[in-house]
Design a protein around this motif. Structure first.
Motif, PDB file in Angstrom:
ATOM      1  N   TYR A  83      52.175 -13.579 -86.470  1.00  0.00           N
ATOM      2  CA  TYR A  83      53.506 -13.222 -85.991  1.00  0.00           C
ATOM      3  C   TYR A  83      53.829 -13.915 -84.674  1.00  0.00           C
ATOM      4  CZ  TYR A  83      52.799  -9.823 -89.636  1.00  0.00           C
ATOM      5  OH  TYR A  83      52.523  -9.236 -90.840  1.00  0.00           O
ATOM      6  N   LEU A  84      52.820 -14.159 -83.861  1.00  0.00           N
ATOM      7  CA  LEU A  84      53.020 -14.918 -82.633  1.00  0.00           C
ATOM      8  C   LEU A  84      53.491 -16.336 -82.963  1.00  0.00           C
ATOM      9  CD1 LEU A  84      52.784 -15.031 -79.544  1.00  0.00           C
ATOM     10  CD2 LEU A  84      50.413 -15.741 -79.843  1.00  0.00           C
ATOM     11  N   LEU A  85      52.873 -16.929 -83.973  1.00  0.00           N
ATOM     12  CA  LEU A  85      53.258 -18.273 -84.403  1.00  0.00           C
ATOM     13  C   LEU A  85      54.661 -18.278 -85.008  1.00  0.00           C
ATOM     14  CD1 LEU A  85      52.153 -21.171 -84.644  1.00  0.00           C
ATOM     15  CD2 LEU A  85      51.373 -20.570 -86.937  1.00  0.00           C
ATOM     16  N   ILE A  86      54.964 -17.295 -85.840  1.00  0.00           N
ATOM     17  CA  ILE A  86      56.296 -17.201 -86.446  1.00  0.00           C
ATOM     18  C   ILE A  86      57.364 -17.057 -85.364  1.00  0.00           C
ATOM     19  CG2 ILE A  86      57.806 -15.686 -87.819  1.00  0.00           C
ATOM     20  CD1 ILE A  86      55.320 -15.139 -89.602  1.00  0.00           C
ATOM     21  N   GLY A  87      57.141 -16.162 -84.417  1.00  0.00           N
ATOM     22  CA  GLY A  87      58.108 -15.949 -83.345  1.00  0.00           C
ATOM     23  C   GLY A  87      58.280 -17.169 -82.461  1.00  0.00           C
ATOM     24  N   ILE A 137      57.578 -20.421 -83.179  1.00  0.00           N
ATOM     25  CA  ILE A 137      58.218 -21.528 -83.905  1.00  0.00           C
ATOM     26  C   ILE A 137      59.704 -21.249 -84.103  1.00  0.00           C
ATOM     27  CG2 ILE A 137      58.324 -22.685 -86.152  1.00  0.00           C
ATOM     28  CD1 ILE A 137      55.248 -22.547 -86.208  1.00  0.00           C
ATOM     29  N   SER A 138      60.051 -20.016 -84.443  1.00  0.00           N
ATOM     30  CA  SER A 138      61.469 -19.660 -84.626  1.00  0.00           C
ATOM     31  C   SER A 138      62.252 -19.857 -83.332  1.00  0.00           C
ATOM     32  CB  SER A 138      61.598 -18.217 -85.089  1.00  0.00           C
ATOM     33  OG  SER A 138      60.942 -18.018 -86.308  1.00  0.00           O
ATOM     34  N   ALA A 139      61.704 -19.391 -82.223  1.00  0.00           N
ATOM     35  CA  ALA A 139      62.386 -19.539 -80.933  1.00  0.00           C
ATOM     36  C   ALA A 139      62.524 -21.009 -80.552  1.00  0.00           C
ATOM     37  CB  ALA A 139      61.637 -18.776 -79.853  1.00  0.00           C
ATOM     38  N   ILE A 140      61.494 -21.798 -80.806  1.00  0.00           N
ATOM     39  CA  ILE A 140      61.558 -23.223 -80.478  1.00  0.00           C
ATOM     40  C   ILE A 140      62.609 -23.931 -81.330  1.00  0.00           C
ATOM     41  CG2 ILE A 140      60.271 -25.403 -80.637  1.00  0.00           C
ATOM     42  CD1 ILE A 140      57.794 -23.802 -79.667  1.00  0.00           C
ATOM     43  N   ILE A 141      62.647 -23.604 -82.619  1.00  0.00           N
ATOM     44  CA  ILE A 141      63.636 -24.241 -83.506  1.00  0.00           C
ATOM     45  C   ILE A 141      65.054 -23.886 -83.069  1.00  0.00           C
ATOM     46  CG2 ILE A 141      64.581 -24.207 -85.864  1.00  0.00           C
ATOM     47  CD1 ILE A 141      61.657 -24.085 -86.851  1.00  0.00           C
ATOM     48  N   VAL A 142      65.299 -22.608 -82.786  1.00  0.00           N
ATOM     49  CA  VAL A 142      66.632 -22.206 -82.334  1.00  0.00           C
ATOM     50  C   VAL A 142      66.952 -22.853 -80.991  1.00  0.00           C
ATOM     51  CG1 VAL A 142      68.069 -20.244 -81.630  1.00  0.00           C
ATOM     52  CG2 VAL A 142      66.625 -20.061 -83.646  1.00  0.00           C
ATOM     53  N   GLY A 143      65.964 -22.951 -80.097  1.00  0.00           N
ATOM     54  CA  GLY A 143      66.177 -23.617 -78.810  1.00  0.00           C
ATOM     55  C   GLY A 143      66.508 -25.089 -78.972  1.00  0.00           C
ATOM     56  N   ALA A 176      55.518  -2.238 -79.373  1.00  0.00           N
ATOM     57  CA  ALA A 176      55.842  -3.064 -80.538  1.00  0.00           C
ATOM     58  C   ALA A 176      55.509  -4.529 -80.280  1.00  0.00           C
ATOM     59  CB  ALA A 176      57.311  -2.910 -80.906  1.00  0.00           C
ATOM     60  N   LEU A 177      55.832  -5.024 -79.091  1.00  0.00           N
ATOM     61  CA  LEU A 177      55.499  -6.418 -78.758  1.00  0.00           C
ATOM     62  C   LEU A 177      53.990  -6.638 -78.819  1.00  0.00           C
ATOM     63  CD1 LEU A 177      57.956  -7.120 -75.807  1.00  0.00           C
ATOM     64  CD2 LEU A 177      57.963  -8.248 -78.037  1.00  0.00           C
ATOM     65  N   THR A 178      53.235  -5.708 -78.252  1.00  0.00           N
ATOM     66  CA  THR A 178      51.771  -5.813 -78.275  1.00  0.00           C
ATOM     67  C   THR A 178      51.247  -5.751 -79.704  1.00  0.00           C
ATOM     68  OG1 THR A 178      51.671  -4.753 -76.117  1.00  0.00           O
ATOM     69  CG2 THR A 178      49.638  -4.803 -77.395  1.00  0.00           C
ATOM     70  N   LEU A 179      51.757  -4.810 -80.465  1.00  0.00           N
ATOM     71  CA  LEU A 179      51.309  -4.613 -81.836  1.00  0.00           C
ATOM     72  C   LEU A 179      51.609  -5.826 -82.704  1.00  0.00           C
ATOM     73  CD1 LEU A 179      50.096  -2.528 -83.808  1.00  0.00           C
ATOM     74  CD2 LEU A 179      52.437  -1.809 -84.286  1.00  0.00           C
ATOM     75  N   VAL A 180      52.816  -6.350 -82.601  1.00  0.00           N
ATOM     76  CA  VAL A 180      53.225  -7.472 -83.448  1.00  0.00           C
ATOM     77  C   VAL A 180      52.556  -8.766 -83.007  1.00  0.00           C
ATOM     78  CG1 VAL A 180      55.189  -8.899 -84.154  1.00  0.00           C
ATOM     79  CG2 VAL A 180      55.407  -6.415 -84.112  1.00  0.00           C
ATOM     80  N   PHE A 181      52.571  -9.045 -81.710  1.00  0.00           N
ATOM     81  CA  PHE A 181      52.117 -10.353 -81.245  1.00  0.00           C
ATOM     82  C   PHE A 181      50.618 -10.448 -80.989  1.00  0.00           C
ATOM     83  CE2 PHE A 181      56.703 -10.774 -80.089  1.00  0.00           C
ATOM     84  CZ  PHE A 181      56.962 -11.767 -81.025  1.00  0.00           C
ATOM     85  N   ARG A 182      49.872  -9.386 -81.197  1.00  0.00           N
ATOM     86  CA  ARG A 182      48.417  -9.541 -81.110  1.00  0.00           C
ATOM     87  C   ARG A 182      47.889 -10.219 -82.377  1.00  0.00           C
ATOM     88  NH1 ARG A 182      46.546  -3.273 -81.497  1.00  0.00           N
ATOM     89  NH2 ARG A 182      47.057  -2.972 -83.673  1.00  0.00           N
ATOM     90  N   ASN A 183      48.699 -10.219 -83.427  1.00  0.00           N
ATOM     91  CA  ASN A 183      48.374 -10.953 -84.649  1.00  0.00           C
ATOM     92  C   ASN A 183      48.918 -12.370 -84.494  1.00  0.00           C
ATOM     93  OD1 ASN A 183      48.341 -12.069 -87.259  1.00  0.00           O
ATOM     94  ND2 ASN A 183      48.581 -10.061 -88.201  1.00  0.00           N
ATOM     95  N   LEU A 189      65.046 -14.203 -77.982  1.00  0.00           N
ATOM     96  CA  LEU A 189      65.246 -12.937 -78.690  1.00  0.00           C
ATOM     97  C   LEU A 189      65.307 -13.127 -80.201  1.00  0.00           C
ATOM     98  CD1 LEU A 189      67.797 -10.928 -76.493  1.00  0.00           C
ATOM     99  CD2 LEU A 189      65.327 -10.633 -76.689  1.00  0.00           C
ATOM    100  N   ILE A 190      65.891 -14.233 -80.639  1.00  0.00           N
ATOM    101  CA  ILE A 190      65.928 -14.515 -82.077  1.00  0.00           C
ATOM    102  C   ILE A 190      64.516 -14.721 -82.602  1.00  0.00           C
ATOM    103  CG2 ILE A 190      66.622 -16.250 -83.795  1.00  0.00           C
ATOM    104  CD1 ILE A 190      69.269 -16.498 -82.237  1.00  0.00           C
ATOM    105  N   GLY A 191      63.684 -15.444 -81.861  1.00  0.00           N
ATOM    106  CA  GLY A 191      62.294 -15.635 -82.271  1.00  0.00           C
ATOM    107  C   GLY A 191      61.541 -14.317 -82.358  1.00  0.00           C
ATOM    108  N   ILE A 192      61.727 -13.453 -81.361  1.00  0.00           N
ATOM    109  CA  ILE A 192      61.084 -12.136 -81.381  1.00  0.00           C
ATOM    110  C   ILE A 192      61.618 -11.319 -82.554  1.00  0.00           C
ATOM    111  CG2 ILE A 192      60.847  -9.942 -80.137  1.00  0.00           C
ATOM    112  CD1 ILE A 192      60.924 -11.605 -77.531  1.00  0.00           C
ATOM    113  N   GLY A 193      62.935 -11.380 -82.775  1.00  0.00           N
ATOM    114  CA  GLY A 193      63.550 -10.636 -83.876  1.00  0.00           C
ATOM    115  C   GLY A 193      63.033 -11.072 -85.236  1.00  0.00           C
TER     116      GLY A 193
END
Length: 157
Positions: free
Chosen positions: A17-21, A23-29, A7-14, A63-67
């Motif tokens: 979704y890599l950018l969304i994850g 940016i989300s993780a950075i904002i929460v951090g 799932a990580l490979t499938l989602v984050f090869r695009n 994990l929130i960014g990945i979620g």
């Protein structure tokens, strides 16, 4: 474990979704960092508590960014998300965000939900909530991973 890697490979090869994850993780951090007074934490709770709390906080942000990326991927893939998946993912993300700040901030926010008085009896001074939210986020990612890989395999056949 295999479904998580797939799932990580499938989602984050695009890159979307890599950018969304990311940016989300950075904002929460960043929010976590702004809510954390490291000097006060060290003074009140000691260095060990502070290191554990900060580590769990940043891992929860990751994990929130990945979620968020997984949820976005599922929404794009299915164009509608079923209520069970959405409520599990949203609920665990909400708990992770609530407890990502300092234990005092988490205590204030969770007391508004009616569970604050029970926090006074916790032996780890609120770290239990961080471990709980981290665990719930982990379970959510395992469930989402299985749904993502299953959904893709069903569509490929």
């Amino acid at each position: 474990m295999k479904s998580i890697k797939e799932a990580l490979t499938l989602v984050f090869r695009n890159k979307k979704y890599l950018l969304i994850g990311t940016i989300s993780a950075i904002i929460v951090g960043i929010v976590f960092q702004l809510l954390t007074n490291i000097t006060a934490m060290i003074g009140n709770n000691g260095i060990t508590f502070t290191v554990i709390s900060i580590t769990i906080g940043y891992l929860t942000a990751l994990l929130i960014g990945i979620g968020i990326a997984f949820i976005w991927y599922q929404i794009d893939l299915r164009r509608k998300i079923d209520i069970k998946t959405g409520s599990t993912s949203s609920g665990s993300l909400f708990l992770g965000i609530l407890t990502s700040g300092c234990p005092v901030c988490g205590t204030i926010i969770t007391s508004a939900l009616g569970i604050g008085s029970g926090l006074a009896t916790l032996p780890l001074k609120g770290l239990e909530l961080k471990f709980l939210s981290f665990g719930i986020l982990g379970v959510m990612l395992v469930i989402s991973s299985k749904q993502i890989t299953k959904g893709v395999c069903d569509r490929c056949k």
